[in-house]
Motif scaffolding. Structure first.
Motif, PDB file in Angstrom:
ATOM      1  N   GLN A   1       0.815  -1.209   0.000  1.00  0.00           N
ATOM      2  CA  GLN A   1       0.000   0.000   0.000  1.00  0.00           C
ATOM      3  C   GLN A   1       0.853   1.266   0.000  1.00  0.00           C
ATOM      4  N   VAL A   2       1.949   1.254   0.754  1.00  0.00           N
ATOM      5  CA  VAL A   2       2.833   2.418   0.775  1.00  0.00           C
ATOM      6  C   VAL A   2       3.355   2.693  -0.633  1.00  0.00           C
ATOM      7  N   VAL A   3       3.812   1.640  -1.311  1.00  0.00           N
ATOM      8  CA  VAL A   3       4.319   1.794  -2.670  1.00  0.00           C
ATOM      9  C   VAL A   3       3.196   2.219  -3.605  1.00  0.00           C
ATOM     10  N   ASP A   4       1.992   1.666  -3.415  1.00  0.00           N
ATOM     11  CA  ASP A   4       0.834   2.056  -4.220  1.00  0.00           C
ATOM     12  C   ASP A   4       0.589   3.562  -4.115  1.00  0.00           C
ATOM     13  N   ASP A   5       0.683   4.088  -2.902  1.00  0.00           N
ATOM     14  CA  ASP A   5       0.467   5.519  -2.693  1.00  0.00           C
ATOM     15  C   ASP A   5       1.548   6.353  -3.376  1.00  0.00           C
ATOM     16  N   VAL A   6       2.786   5.859  -3.325  1.00  0.00           N
ATOM     17  CA  VAL A   6       3.880   6.562  -3.988  1.00  0.00           C
ATOM     18  C   VAL A   6       3.662   6.573  -5.502  1.00  0.00           C
ATOM     19  N   LEU A   7       3.305   5.414  -6.045  1.00  0.00           N
ATOM     20  CA  LEU A   7       3.071   5.323  -7.488  1.00  0.00           C
ATOM     21  C   LEU A   7       1.906   6.194  -7.923  1.00  0.00           C
ATOM     22  N   ASP A   8       0.915   6.321  -7.061  1.00  0.00           N
ATOM     23  CA  ASP A   8      -0.282   7.092  -7.404  1.00  0.00           C
ATOM     24  C   ASP A   8       0.050   8.556  -7.705  1.00  0.00           C
ATOM     25  N   VAL A   9       1.153   9.045  -7.129  1.00  0.00           N
ATOM     26  CA  VAL A   9       1.509  10.451  -7.352  1.00  0.00           C
ATOM     27  C   VAL A   9       2.752  10.611  -8.231  1.00  0.00           C
ATOM     28  N   THR A  10       3.332   9.484  -8.669  1.00  0.00           N
ATOM     29  CA  THR A  10       4.546   9.580  -9.486  1.00  0.00           C
ATOM     30  C   THR A  10       4.407   8.915 -10.848  1.00  0.00           C
ATOM     31  N   ARG A  11       3.274   8.249 -11.117  1.00  0.00           N
ATOM     32  CA  ARG A  11       3.067   7.548 -12.378  1.00  0.00           C
ATOM     33  C   ARG A  11       1.785   8.015 -13.050  1.00  0.00           C
ATOM     34  N   THR A  12       1.673   7.727 -14.334  1.00  0.00           N
ATOM     35  CA  THR A  12       0.478   8.104 -15.092  1.00  0.00           C
ATOM     36  C   THR A  12      -0.545   6.973 -15.061  1.00  0.00           C
ATOM     37  N   SER A  13      -1.770   7.292 -15.469  1.00  0.00           N
ATOM     38  CA  SER A  13      -2.819   6.264 -15.534  1.00  0.00           C
ATOM     39  C   SER A  13      -2.437   5.166 -16.514  1.00  0.00           C
ATOM     40  N   GLU A  14      -1.795   5.537 -17.618  1.00  0.00           N
ATOM     41  CA  GLU A  14      -1.380   4.549 -18.613  1.00  0.00           C
ATOM     42  C   GLU A  14      -0.348   3.595 -18.027  1.00  0.00           C
ATOM     43  N   GLU A  15       0.567   4.101 -17.221  1.00  0.00           N
ATOM     44  CA  GLU A  15       1.591   3.263 -16.609  1.00  0.00           C
ATOM     45  C   GLU A  15       1.000   2.351 -15.536  1.00  0.00           C
ATOM     46  N   LEU A  16       0.011   2.856 -14.806  1.00  0.00           N
ATOM     47  CA  LEU A  16      -0.561   2.097 -13.700  1.00  0.00           C
ATOM     48  C   LEU A  16      -1.650   1.122 -14.134  1.00  0.00           C
ATOM     49  N   GLY A  17      -2.329   1.412 -15.246  1.00  0.00           N
ATOM     50  CA  GLY A  17      -3.459   0.594 -15.656  1.00  0.00           C
ATOM     51  C   GLY A  17      -4.711   0.902 -14.858  1.00  0.00           C
ATOM     52  N   LYS A  18      -4.674   1.981 -14.095  1.00  0.00           N
ATOM     53  CA  LYS A  18      -5.834   2.465 -13.343  1.00  0.00           C
ATOM     54  C   LYS A  18      -5.673   3.969 -13.204  1.00  0.00           C
ATOM     55  N   THR A  19      -6.701   4.639 -12.715  1.00  0.00           N
ATOM     56  CA  THR A  19      -6.672   6.094 -12.652  1.00  0.00           C
ATOM     57  C   THR A  19      -5.659   6.582 -11.633  1.00  0.00           C
ATOM     58  N   ALA A  20      -4.696   7.373 -12.083  1.00  0.00           N
ATOM     59  CA  ALA A  20      -3.679   7.921 -11.188  1.00  0.00           C
ATOM     60  C   ALA A  20      -4.209   9.162 -10.474  1.00  0.00           C
ATOM     61  N   GLY A  21      -3.738   9.379  -9.249  1.00  0.00           N
ATOM     62  CA  GLY A  21      -4.082  10.588  -8.501  1.00  0.00           C
ATOM     63  C   GLY A  21      -5.487  10.643  -7.958  1.00  0.00           C
ATOM     64  N   LYS A  22      -6.221   9.538  -8.013  1.00  0.00           N
ATOM     65  CA  LYS A  22      -7.630   9.595  -7.620  1.00  0.00           C
ATOM     66  C   LYS A  22      -7.805   9.764  -6.104  1.00  0.00           C
ATOM     67  N   ASP A  23      -6.878   9.198  -5.310  1.00  0.00           N
ATOM     68  CA  ASP A  23      -7.010   9.313  -3.852  1.00  0.00           C
ATOM     69  C   ASP A  23      -6.853  10.758  -3.393  1.00  0.00           C
ATOM     70  N   LEU A  24      -5.859  11.438  -3.920  1.00  0.00           N
ATOM     71  CA  LEU A  24      -5.669  12.845  -3.563  1.00  0.00           C
ATOM     72  C   LEU A  24      -6.837  13.695  -4.057  1.00  0.00           C
ATOM     73  N   ALA A  25      -7.347  13.370  -5.242  1.00  0.00           N
ATOM     74  CA  ALA A  25      -8.466  14.129  -5.801  1.00  0.00           C
ATOM     75  C   ALA A  25      -9.715  13.998  -4.934  1.00  0.00           C
ATOM     76  N   LYS A  26      -9.859  12.844  -4.266  1.00  0.00           N
ATOM     77  CA  LYS A  26     -11.035  12.617  -3.415  1.00  0.00           C
ATOM     78  C   LYS A  26     -10.786  13.025  -1.965  1.00  0.00           C
ATOM     79  N   GLY A  27      -9.608  13.581  -1.704  1.00  0.00           N
ATOM     80  CA  GLY A  27      -9.311  14.040  -0.348  1.00  0.00           C
ATOM     81  C   GLY A  27      -8.946  12.936   0.608  1.00  0.00           C
ATOM     82  N   LYS A  28      -8.485  11.809   0.089  1.00  0.00           N
ATOM     83  CA  LYS A  28      -8.091  10.697   0.950  1.00  0.00           C
ATOM     84  C   LYS A  28      -6.670  10.891   1.470  1.00  0.00           C
ATOM     85  N   ALA A  29      -6.440  10.394   2.667  1.00  0.00           N
ATOM     86  CA  ALA A  29      -5.091  10.432   3.229  1.00  0.00           C
ATOM     87  C   ALA A  29      -4.231   9.377   2.541  1.00  0.00           C
ATOM     88  N   THR A  30      -3.004   9.717   2.265  1.00  0.00           N
ATOM     89  CA  THR A  30      -2.041   8.780   1.700  1.00  0.00           C
ATOM     90  C   THR A  30      -0.725   8.942   2.438  1.00  0.00           C
TER      91      THR A  30
END
Length: 345
Positions: free
Chosen positions: A268-297
């Motif tokens: 999960q820690v790595v997932d959170d790091v990738l969420d802010v350092t990778r693109t949606s195309e690289e991840l295969g899922k929507t990048a940055g969605k947790d921060l956009a929804k106001g979730k803690a990471t």
């Protein structure tokens, strides 16, 4: 057996120093893993020259056999739309980290891959169930999963809900019915392990707290609770079930459980790091969605570098729990921890 989660002391230590000991372990020289760096470390990644292992080949072969077993376990039949929806998500391209952990843990303690395969499939079914439900508009409202449209986008919300429910139910039936050559009490214990991992003591508990905390200011202790339950608990169960089915002694199961917990939180820690350092195309899922929804990471609460340091601490802890097992048999689990620490998607 009752299971309690405790807050890891690694958080406070990581927040204060790159050289602080964690998890109650005495201070030791920093051992950095490939791709995971302390802010004060040299830029070169440390190679594990004495522990060579072709993890890519191992993962590819294990994942292929898991995919074959999943395909056989869930053939298309009536009602076709429900089964098609289940298969759409279950057989979508993926790394199969959780079922591979189950197989590797079973083989670590002397068991056979074929013996653990039904539980490996069950673990993947439960994981996929959580993804199908997570993506629903009422929860994460995500339209992309594993590089293609989410289940509810293709089949509709109603069918997606039922497909997830059906995978949840079928996982337990398959594990109980397809496991052969294992004492019934071991099978029962492993089934109970999966039940606790996905219910009010595990995945669902973390999911509910995650929803309740959305848009609120939360601390590291709450964030850890969420991810120990929502993410780590199923990874922990995957490893523990492999050990149980393989005939591990109680102390061995507990060490595997601690390994799985560390790997789960690391994931999960790595997932959170990738969420802010990778693109949606690289991840295969929507990048940055947790921060956009106001979730803690972790990067949001700790900063990117300290989150990366925490990942290194967790990977080291996971490897530590494998000491005492046969070194050659432990290689897959050891290298899986390193892979999770520096994966790119």
């Amino acid at each position: 057996m009752a299971h309690a989660f405790v807050c890891f002391p690694a958080f406070a230590q990581v927040m204060t120093s790159c050289s602080s000991p964690s998890w109650g372990v005495a201070a030791r020289p920093r051992r950095l893993l490939p791709g995971v760096r302390c802010a004060s470390s040299a830029p070169e990644a440390v190679a594990h020259e004495a522990d060579l292992f072709d993890l890519k080949r191992y993962m590819t072969e294990k994942a292929r056999r898991v995919d074959d077993a999943l395909d056989r376990a869930l053939p298309l039949r009536h009602p076709e739309r429900l089964l098609a929806a289940m298969r759409y998500s279950l057989l979508a391209p993926g790394k199969r980290v959780r079922p591979v952990l189950t197989l590797a843990a079973c083989e670590l303690v002397g068991g056979e891959e074929s013996t653990a395969m039904p539980f490996a499939c069950a673990v993947e079914m439960l994981h996929v169930m959580s993804l199908v439900h997570d993506d629903l508009p009422c929860i994460d409202n995500d339209e992309l999963r594993r590089g293609r449209p989410s289940n509810h986008v293709v089949f509709g919300e109603g069918v997606a809900v039922m497909a997830g429910d059906a995978l949840h139910c079928f996982a337990f039936a398959h594990a109980a019915e397809a496991t052969a050559g294992v004492p019934p009490m071991q099978v029962l214990r492993a089934v109970a392990e999966l039940g606790k991992a996905t219910g009010a003591e595990g995945l669902l508990a973390g999911q509910v707290v995650d929803i309740e905390c959305e848009g609120k200011e939360v601390g590291l202790e709450v964030l850890e609770y969420i991810h120990l339950h929502k993410t780590a608990r199923l990874l922990e169960a995957a490893v523990a079930c492999g050990g149980i089915i393989g005939g591990a002694e109680e102390e061995e199961v507990e060490r595997l459980r601690r390994y799985g917990r560390a790997v789960g939180l690391l994931f999960q820690v790595v997932d959170d790091v990738l969420d802010v350092t990778r693109t949606s195309e690289e991840l295969g899922k929507t990048a940055g969605k947790d921060l956009a929804k106001g979730k803690a990471t972790y990067p949001k609460l700790m900063g990117l570098e300290k989150a990366r340091l925490l990942a290194e601490e967790l990977a080291a802890k996971a490897e530590e729990e494998l000491q005492g097992f046969d070194r050659n048999r432990a290689r897959p689990l050891r290298h899986l921890a390193r892979y999770i620490a520096h994966r790119h998607n």
